[in-house]
Design a protein around this motif. Structure first.
Motif, PDB file in Angstrom:
ATOM      1  N   ARG A   1       0.850  -1.286   0.009  1.00 43.28           N
ATOM      2  CA  ARG A   1      -0.033  -0.017   0.074  1.00 43.28           C
ATOM      3  C   ARG A   1       0.812   1.302  -0.097  1.00 43.28           C
ATOM      4  NH1 ARG A   1      -3.999  -2.856   3.019  1.00 43.28           N
ATOM      5  NH2 ARG A   1      -2.832  -2.530   5.025  1.00 43.28           N
ATOM      6  N   HIS A   2       2.092   1.034   0.472  1.00 41.15           N
ATOM      7  CA  HIS A   2       2.972   2.326   0.634  1.00 41.15           C
ATOM      8  C   HIS A   2       3.885   2.222  -0.415  1.00 41.15           C
ATOM      9  CE1 HIS A   2       1.045   2.743   4.571  1.00 41.15           C
ATOM     10  NE2 HIS A   2       1.519   4.091   4.331  1.00 41.15           N
ATOM     11  N   GLY A   3       3.667   1.603  -1.784  1.00 44.78           N
ATOM     12  CA  GLY A   3       4.234   1.482  -2.680  1.00 44.78           C
ATOM     13  C   GLY A   3       5.575   0.638  -2.975  1.00 44.78           C
ATOM     14  N   ALA A   4       5.812  -0.209  -2.123  1.00 43.86           N
ATOM     15  CA  ALA A   4       7.053  -1.137  -2.057  1.00 43.86           C
ATOM     16  C   ALA A   4       6.754  -2.404  -2.781  1.00 43.86           C
ATOM     17  CB  ALA A   4       7.420  -1.603  -0.570  1.00 43.86           C
ATOM     18  N   HIS A   5       8.007  -2.562  -3.701  1.00 43.63           N
ATOM     19  CA  HIS A   5       7.828  -3.735  -4.731  1.00 43.63           C
ATOM     20  C   HIS A   5       9.194  -4.236  -4.592  1.00 43.63           C
ATOM     21  CE1 HIS A   5       4.084  -2.133  -6.763  1.00 43.63           C
ATOM     22  NE2 HIS A   5       4.746  -0.919  -6.371  1.00 43.63           N
ATOM     23  N   ASN A   6       9.321  -5.289  -5.115  1.00 44.56           N
ATOM     24  CA  ASN A   6      11.003  -6.075  -5.354  1.00 44.56           C
ATOM     25  C   ASN A   6      11.673  -5.957  -4.129  1.00 44.56           C
ATOM     26  OD1 ASN A   6      12.382  -7.608  -6.849  1.00 44.56           O
ATOM     27  ND2 ASN A   6      13.328  -6.004  -8.193  1.00 44.56           N
ATOM     28  N   TYR A   7      11.176  -6.166  -2.956  1.00 38.71           N
ATOM     29  CA  TYR A   7      11.756  -6.297  -1.699  1.00 38.71           C
ATOM     30  C   TYR A   7      12.569  -7.303  -1.380  1.00 38.71           C
ATOM     31  CZ  TYR A   7      12.304  -3.944   3.084  1.00 38.71           C
ATOM     32  OH  TYR A   7      12.747  -3.494   4.171  1.00 38.71           O
ATOM     33  N   SER A   8      14.058  -7.363  -1.175  1.00 38.76           N
ATOM     34  CA  SER A   8      14.900  -8.501  -0.612  1.00 38.76           C
ATOM     35  C   SER A   8      15.814  -8.324   0.358  1.00 38.76           C
ATOM     36  CB  SER A   8      15.500  -9.066  -2.034  1.00 38.76           C
ATOM     37  OG  SER A   8      14.780  -9.580  -2.942  1.00 38.76           O
ATOM     38  N   ILE A   9      15.959  -8.920   1.266  1.00 39.33           N
ATOM     39  CA  ILE A   9      16.957  -8.589   2.236  1.00 39.33           C
ATOM     40  C   ILE A   9      18.075 -10.043   2.170  1.00 39.33           C
ATOM     41  CG2 ILE A   9      17.422  -8.679   4.775  1.00 39.33           C
ATOM     42  CD1 ILE A   9      14.563  -7.498   5.042  1.00 39.33           C
ATOM     43  N   PHE A  10      19.202  -9.542   2.228  1.00 38.41           N
ATOM     44  CA  PHE A  10      20.367 -10.440   1.974  1.00 38.41           C
ATOM     45  C   PHE A  10      21.183 -10.479   3.417  1.00 38.41           C
ATOM     46  CE2 PHE A  10      19.275  -8.815  -2.101  1.00 38.41           C
ATOM     47  CZ  PHE A  10      19.341 -10.190  -2.862  1.00 38.41           C
ATOM     48  N   LEU A  11      21.701 -11.509   3.966  1.00 35.54           N
ATOM     49  CA  LEU A  11      22.530 -11.527   5.096  1.00 35.54           C
ATOM     50  C   LEU A  11      23.892 -11.985   4.787  1.00 35.54           C
ATOM     51  CD1 LEU A  11      23.044 -11.895   8.171  1.00 35.54           C
ATOM     52  CD2 LEU A  11      21.992 -14.144   8.011  1.00 35.54           C
ATOM     53  N   ASP A  12      24.785 -11.120   5.215  1.00 38.10           N
ATOM     54  CA  ASP A  12      26.208 -11.556   5.262  1.00 38.10           C
ATOM     55  C   ASP A  12      26.433 -12.331   6.707  1.00 38.10           C
ATOM     56  OD1 ASP A  12      29.028 -11.968   5.429  1.00 38.10           O
ATOM     57  OD2 ASP A  12      29.404  -9.966   4.891  1.00 38.10           O
ATOM     58  N   LYS A  13      26.521 -13.742   6.813  1.00 39.46           N
ATOM     59  CA  LYS A  13      26.850 -14.186   8.106  1.00 39.46           C
ATOM     60  C   LYS A  13      27.982 -13.760   8.743  1.00 39.46           C
ATOM     61  CE  LYS A  13      23.530 -17.826   7.411  1.00 39.46           C
ATOM     62  NZ  LYS A  13      23.165 -19.111   7.599  1.00 39.46           N
ATOM     63  N   GLU A  14      29.144 -13.707   7.927  1.00 42.07           N
ATOM     64  CA  GLU A  14      30.423 -13.369   8.560  1.00 42.07           C
ATOM     65  C   GLU A  14      30.085 -11.964   9.538  1.00 42.07           C
ATOM     66  OE1 GLU A  14      33.597 -13.673   5.910  1.00 42.07           O
ATOM     67  OE2 GLU A  14      33.214 -15.553   4.991  1.00 42.07           O
ATOM     68  N   THR A  15      29.791 -11.092   8.927  1.00 39.06           N
ATOM     69  CA  THR A  15      29.642  -9.703   9.563  1.00 39.06           C
ATOM     70  C   THR A  15      28.334  -9.579  10.337  1.00 39.06           C
ATOM     71  OG1 THR A  15      28.604  -8.419   7.515  1.00 39.06           O
ATOM     72  CG2 THR A  15      31.157  -8.738   7.990  1.00 39.06           C
ATOM     73  N   SER A  16      27.338 -10.326  10.104  1.00 36.58           N
ATOM     74  CA  SER A  16      26.017 -10.051  10.709  1.00 36.58           C
ATOM     75  C   SER A  16      25.142  -8.676   9.955  1.00 36.58           C
ATOM     76  CB  SER A  16      25.880  -9.926  12.212  1.00 36.58           C
ATOM     77  OG  SER A  16      26.408 -11.208  12.763  1.00 36.58           O
ATOM     78  N   THR A  17      25.569  -8.387   8.912  1.00 35.87           N
ATOM     79  CA  THR A  17      25.192  -7.437   8.133  1.00 35.87           C
ATOM     80  C   THR A  17      24.128  -7.815   7.041  1.00 35.87           C
ATOM     81  OG1 THR A  17      27.431  -6.130   8.320  1.00 35.87           O
ATOM     82  CG2 THR A  17      25.725  -5.437   6.439  1.00 35.87           C
ATOM     83  N   LEU A  18      22.990  -7.217   7.453  1.00 35.99           N
ATOM     84  CA  LEU A  18      22.098  -7.033   6.433  1.00 35.99           C
ATOM     85  C   LEU A  18      21.963  -6.158   5.094  1.00 35.99           C
ATOM     86  CD1 LEU A  18      19.336  -7.407   8.930  1.00 35.99           C
ATOM     87  CD2 LEU A  18      19.939  -9.426   7.699  1.00 35.99           C
TER      88      LEU A  18
END
Length: 104
Positions: free
Chosen positions: A35-52
């Motif tokens: 509803r707020h206009g978001a499309h094609n949303y992905s989140i990736f995780l770098d397990k070595e640094t815990s960075t998303l």
């Protein structure tokens, strides 16, 4: 579409829980994002640094800027607070990235 990239941090011992919560994302949260206009949303995780690394496309900055104030988003932030670095209002500590290259 406007492309957005950002980084966040998940706690080192919460990788699996973070992934589980997103596999089971609430349907009403997904609907609010749309509803707020978001499309094609992905989140990736770098397990070595815990960075998303998050990537999404939005229709409009003004429409998207209203998402944080929604009731469901506030509940989601509260739900996610135990598994990731957050601000005092439970929003994820995040850094917006600047796009330097894009190829279709």
């Amino acid at each position: 579409m406007i492309r957005k990239g950002l980084t966040m941090k998940v706690y080192e011992d919460m990788h699996e829980e973070y992934e589980k919560r997103h596999r089971e994302i609430w349907p009403e949260m997904v609907e609010e994002l749309k509803r707020h206009g978001a499309h094609n949303y992905s989140i990736f995780l770098d397990k070595e640094t815990s960075t998303l690394f998050g990537y999404l496309e939005i229709e409009d900055e003004e429409k998207w800027s209203k998402m944080p104030a929604t009731e469901i988003n506030q509940k989601w932030w509260e739900y996610m607070e135990p598994v990731m670095e957050t601000n005092p209002d439970n929003s994820p500590i995040s850094k917006e990235l600047i796009e330097v290259f894009h190829m279709d």
